[in-house]
Design a protein around this motif. Structure first.
Motif, short mmCIF file in Angstrom:
data_model
loop_
_atom_site.label_atom_id
_atom_site.label_comp_id
_atom_site.label_asym_id
_atom_site.label_seq_id
_atom_site.Cartn_x
_atom_site.Cartn_y
_atom_site.Cartn_z
N LEU A 122 0.97 -1.37 0.27
CA LEU A 122 -0.52 0.00 0.32
C LEU A 122 1.09 1.31 -0.06
O LEU A 122 1.36 1.65 1.01
CB LEU A 122 -0.86 0.29 0.87
N VAL A 123 1.17 2.05 -1.03
CA VAL A 123 1.63 3.47 -1.33
C VAL A 123 0.80 4.64 -1.02
O VAL A 123 -0.18 5.08 -1.74
CB VAL A 123 2.14 3.38 -2.44
N LEU A 124 0.49 5.10 0.36
CA LEU A 124 0.05 6.32 0.47
C LEU A 124 1.11 7.34 -0.17
O LEU A 124 2.03 7.64 0.98
CB LEU A 124 0.05 6.59 1.66
N SER A 125 0.66 8.79 -0.67
CA SER A 125 0.90 9.53 -1.03
C SER A 125 0.14 10.79 -1.37
O SER A 125 -0.47 11.69 -2.39
CB SER A 125 1.00 9.39 -2.55
N PRO A 126 0.12 11.12 0.27
CA PRO A 126 -0.21 12.71 0.29
C PRO A 126 0.35 14.18 -0.50
O PRO A 126 1.72 13.32 -0.51
CB PRO A 126 0.23 12.78 1.68
N LYS A 127 0.17 14.92 -1.16
CA LYS A 127 -0.09 15.13 -1.57
C LYS A 127 0.42 17.02 -1.00
O LYS A 127 -0.71 17.39 -0.42
CB LYS A 127 -1.06 15.96 -2.73
N PRO A 128 1.26 17.85 -1.18
CA PRO A 128 2.24 18.56 -0.49
C PRO A 128 1.46 20.10 -1.21
O PRO A 128 0.43 20.00 -1.95
CB PRO A 128 3.74 18.43 -1.47
N PRO A 129 2.02 20.60 -0.59
CA PRO A 129 1.16 22.25 -0.45
C PRO A 129 0.92 22.68 -2.28
O PRO A 129 0.04 23.76 -2.72
CB PRO A 129 2.24 23.72 -0.01
N SER A 130 2.69 22.25 -3.37
CA SER A 130 1.77 22.86 -4.36
C SER A 130 0.97 21.99 -5.35
O SER A 130 0.60 22.51 -6.10
CB SER A 130 3.16 22.43 -5.71
N SER A 131 0.36 20.98 -5.32
CA SER A 131 -0.71 20.16 -6.07
C SER A 131 -2.11 21.02 -4.83
O SER A 131 -2.85 20.64 -6.05
CB SER A 131 -0.70 19.02 -5.32
N GLY A 132 -1.66 22.00 -4.39
CA GLY A 132 -2.92 22.64 -4.09
C GLY A 132 -4.04 21.80 -3.57
O GLY A 132 -5.55 22.75 -3.04
N GLU A 133 -4.14 20.37 -2.97
CA GLU A 133 -5.36 19.92 -2.02
C GLU A 133 -4.88 20.17 -0.45
O GLU A 133 -3.68 20.82 -0.61
CB GLU A 133 -4.46 19.06 -2.65
N ARG A 134 -5.14 19.55 0.24
CA ARG A 134 -5.43 19.90 1.27
C ARG A 134 -5.72 17.84 2.01
O ARG A 134 -6.46 17.44 1.77
CB ARG A 134 -6.11 20.78 2.35
N VAL A 135 -3.74 17.71 2.92
CA VAL A 135 -5.03 16.54 3.73
C VAL A 135 -5.43 16.18 4.62
O VAL A 135 -5.20 17.57 5.61
CB VAL A 135 -3.06 16.27 3.36
N ASP A 136 -6.08 15.65 4.96
CA ASP A 136 -6.88 15.05 6.25
C ASP A 136 -6.49 14.25 7.22
O ASP A 136 -6.62 12.90 6.10
CB ASP A 136 -8.40 14.38 5.48
N TRP A 137 -5.28 14.67 7.71
CA TRP A 137 -4.39 13.22 8.39
C TRP A 137 -5.17 12.83 9.18
O TRP A 137 -4.75 11.56 10.13
CB TRP A 137 -3.62 14.69 9.39
N ASP A 138 -6.92 13.11 9.82
CA ASP A 138 -7.35 12.14 10.41
C ASP A 138 -7.37 10.76 9.55
O ASP A 138 -7.53 9.85 10.03
CB ASP A 138 -8.50 12.37 10.65
N ILE A 139 -8.10 11.49 8.05
CA ILE A 139 -8.82 10.29 6.79
C ILE A 139 -7.41 9.48 6.60
O ILE A 139 -7.42 8.33 6.14
CB ILE A 139 -9.41 10.69 6.35
#
Length: 236
Positions: A122-139
């Protein structure tokens, strides 16, 4: 009955990124995504404008195509997208694993699925600020928990600039037990635009030198191997 939306199935080729880099792989690219990253290189599998190109397929039909492409020889199957986690790939994984195939999945960690525990990687690839998205760290933490039964769970982060680099250190601090892979971002995503190999090397060099100067030895820093070989060509 489960119906999957599939943007493309291709291979065998090699995995070009992350923990499985270089490994012979078949790819199943799912159609649909809950993110719209500014630098996404797979908009044909993300934007609903392309949904008429996404084939509705049963898990059995996907499995038969994988079996045909590999001529029945077990190999790693990578589920990518889009975000494969918004669909139910559990039945496909069960079909393939019964025949000795291995399964990996790359997702941003925005949707947790019970079938994560059936994966080999399982590769979890959270997206950094340059993506324009925000990570929900609880999820994201729910995704880590859902993958406890997988053979391995790793974190992969794409780095475009210093802000992304600093963010990646914070992300790793939240989940220090996950093996971490960093790769420099590729701003050229048009398949028709030739890739500048020196620019690729320069971005990889900057990321490597930044981490070494910082004495940050936790991540493995890798290029996108498929981009070095084929540029931004699709289906390889």
């Amino acid at each position: 009955m489960t119906t999957l939306r599939i943007a493309e199935i291709f291979g065998p080729t090699i995995q070009g990124e992350g923990a499985l880099i270089g490994e012979p792989t078949l790819f199943v690219r799912a159609g649909g995504c809950d993110y719209r990253c500014t630098w996404c290189d797979s908009m044909h599998a993300v934007d609903s404008a392309f949904r008429h190109d996404w084939a509705p397929m049963s898990p059995q039909a996907v499995w038969e195509e994988l079996h045909r492409l590999s001529e029945g020889q077990p190999v790693t199957v990578s589920l990518s997208g889009g975000n494969p986690a918004i669909q139910d790939f559990g039945p496909l994984i069960a079909l393939g694993r019964a025949q000795g195939y291995r399964f990996a999945c790359e997702t941003q960690g925005s949707v947790a699925r019970p079938w994560f525990s059936d994966l080999d990687t399982l590769v979890l690839s959270p997206k950094p600020p340059s993506s324009g998205e925000r990570v929900d760290w609880d999820i994201f933490a729910d995704c880590v928990e859902a993958g406890r039964g997988a053979r391995s769970t790793v974190m992969k982060i794409v780095i475009f600039d210093q802000t992304d680099y600093d963010w990646a250190k914070d992300a790793h601090g939240r989940h220090p037990d996950l093996p971490l892979y960093l790769q420099p971002g590729n701003p050229e995503v048009d398949p028709e635009t030739p890739v500048d190999p020196q620019a690729l090397a320069d971005r990889l060099g900057w990321l490597t030198e930044t981490a070494m100067a910082d004495r940050w030895f936790a991540p493995r820093i890798l290029p996108q191997l498929h981009v070095l070989i084929w540029g931004n060509k699709r289906g390889v």
